[in-house]
Design a protein around this motif. Structure first.
Motif, PDB file in Angstrom:
ATOM      1  N   ASP A   3      -9.792  -4.115   2.824  1.00  0.00           N
ATOM      2  CA  ASP A   3      -9.896  -3.114   1.752  1.00  0.00           C
ATOM      3  C   ASP A   3     -11.083  -3.410   0.820  1.00  0.00           C
ATOM      4  O   ASP A   3     -11.029  -3.133  -0.372  1.00  0.00           O
ATOM      5  CB  ASP A   3      -8.595  -3.048   0.939  1.00  0.00           C
ATOM      6  CG  ASP A   3      -8.312  -4.351   0.194  1.00  0.00           C
ATOM      7  OD1 ASP A   3      -9.007  -5.356   0.448  1.00  0.00           O
ATOM      8  OD2 ASP A   3      -7.403  -4.366  -0.656  1.00  0.00           O
ATOM      9  N   ASP A  46      -4.270   1.715  -3.022  1.00  0.00           N
ATOM     10  CA  ASP A  46      -4.405   0.347  -2.556  1.00  0.00           C
ATOM     11  C   ASP A  46      -4.069  -0.611  -3.696  1.00  0.00           C
ATOM     12  O   ASP A  46      -4.576  -0.453  -4.813  1.00  0.00           O
ATOM     13  CB  ASP A  46      -5.837   0.098  -2.080  1.00  0.00           C
ATOM     14  CG  ASP A  46      -6.031  -1.297  -1.526  1.00  0.00           C
ATOM     15  OD1 ASP A  46      -5.564  -1.542  -0.400  1.00  0.00           O
ATOM     16  OD2 ASP A  46      -6.617  -2.132  -2.231  1.00  0.00           O
ATOM     17  N   VAL A  95       0.840  -1.185   0.000  1.00  0.00           N
ATOM     18  CA  VAL A  95       0.000   0.000   0.000  1.00  0.00           C
ATOM     19  C   VAL A  95       0.884   1.247   0.000  1.00  0.00           C
ATOM     20  O   VAL A  95       1.954   1.280   0.602  1.00  0.00           O
ATOM     21  CB  VAL A  95      -0.942   0.021   1.219  1.00  0.00           C
ATOM     22  CG1 VAL A  95      -0.164   0.108   2.509  1.00  0.00           C
ATOM     23  CG2 VAL A  95      -1.927   1.178   1.116  1.00  0.00           C
TER      24      VAL A  95
END
Length: 298
Positions: free
Chosen positions: A204, A174, A148
């Protein structure tokens, strides 16, 4: 005098709506059925509890060893001294040394940075936790995730009838892989997420593989909380941890055990999941760290 009282009471009862009167009777019966029940919780066998991390910070990484204790014990968990604790990764094997003044704390002999993608093995031996005269060994492993890209953060003052304070927004890229994150919040040099119950973990799911151009709200600094209240010139720092799914599950399990739950809607009780073998509890994990800071406008 008594006759007048009885007549007045009957008239008062007749003036109460039927539904409200039924509710009153039900609550009265419910209150009369209340009984205090004392439950005796017997002691169970003692188990090892492990708490250890390896991160991308350059520090002497540590492992804490304690044992379980009774549910209603008001003492700190007993420390485990004299263990042989080793950390293995790639071609390196480090012997962690117990702290001189803090029993149960085992520190790496030198500072080093964890490396993303590396698997770290924890070995614990020469302990007799169950006091049966035989030495036991324990093992755990964790592979450090990463990828990330934390771009920046910003704060925005929010006011409402219920709460006032600063919202914290995160801008990040991301990766397309499935990832899990831990979020820690700082105010100047004060770590506000200083316990497991305050550690914010999340998958996520809603932004996998995306760049968060507009930012997402991921924290709040409330004006009515002395430690959180922000003043002009204060520095806000977000620490973003890329964690393994197993560690995410461990944190969620532990937080569910700490929070009070409703017996009517909660599931059956279960032990918190652990990655330590041989029946031990706790968790050993490796995670990468990224940080971003901003200042409250003067």
């Amino acid at each position: 005098m008594k006759l007048r009282f009885h007549i007045g009471f009957r008239q008062a009862v007749r003036s109460i709506p039927p539904l409200l009167f039924s509710l009153f009777i039900f609550l009265t019966m419910l209150n009369s059925c209340t009984e205090i029940i004392e439950i005796e919780l017997d002691s169970t066998y003692t188990r090892l509890v492990v708490e250890g991390t390896v991160t991308t910070d350059s520090v002497c990484h540590a492992v804490q060893l304690t044992t379980t204790s009774d549910y209603f014990s008001n003492q700190s968990p007993p420390a485990v001294s004299g263990a042989v604790v080793e950390l293995e990764f790639k071609e390196t094997r480090l012997l962690l040394e117990e702290h001189d003044t803090i029993p149960g704390w085992y520190l790496a002999p030198e500072a080093f940075r964890g490396v993303i993608g590396t698997t770290y093995e924890l070995h614990i031996s020469q302990v007799d936790i169950d006091q049966d005269g035989e030495r036991e060994s324990y093992h755990a492993s964790s592979t450090m995730p990463g990828g990330v890209l934390l771009d920046s953060i910003r704060i925005n003052y929010f006011t409402s009838y219920f709460v006032n304070g600063y919202e914290l927004y995160m801008y990040a890229l991301d990766p397309p892989t499935r990832d899990w994150y831990g979020l820690k919040y700082w105010k100047n040099s004060d770590l506000l997420s200083d316990s497991l119950i305050k550690y914010n973990v999340q998958p996520d799911d809603f932004y996998n593989g995306k760049y968060l151009y507009y930012g997402i709200p991921i924290g709040f600094y409330a004006d009515d909380e002395p430690r959180e209240q922000l003043l002009p010139g204060d520095t806000v720092t977000l620490e973003l941890n890329s964690i393994e799914k197993d560690y995410y599950n461990f944190v969620i399990d532990a937080q569910l055990e700490i929070y009070e739950t409703s017996p009517m809607f909660s599931g059956p009780p279960a032990n918190v999941r652990s990655n330590i073998d041989n029946g031990a509890m706790g968790f050993f994990t490796a995670y990468s760290i990224e940080r971003a800071s901003t200042m409250v406008p003067l």
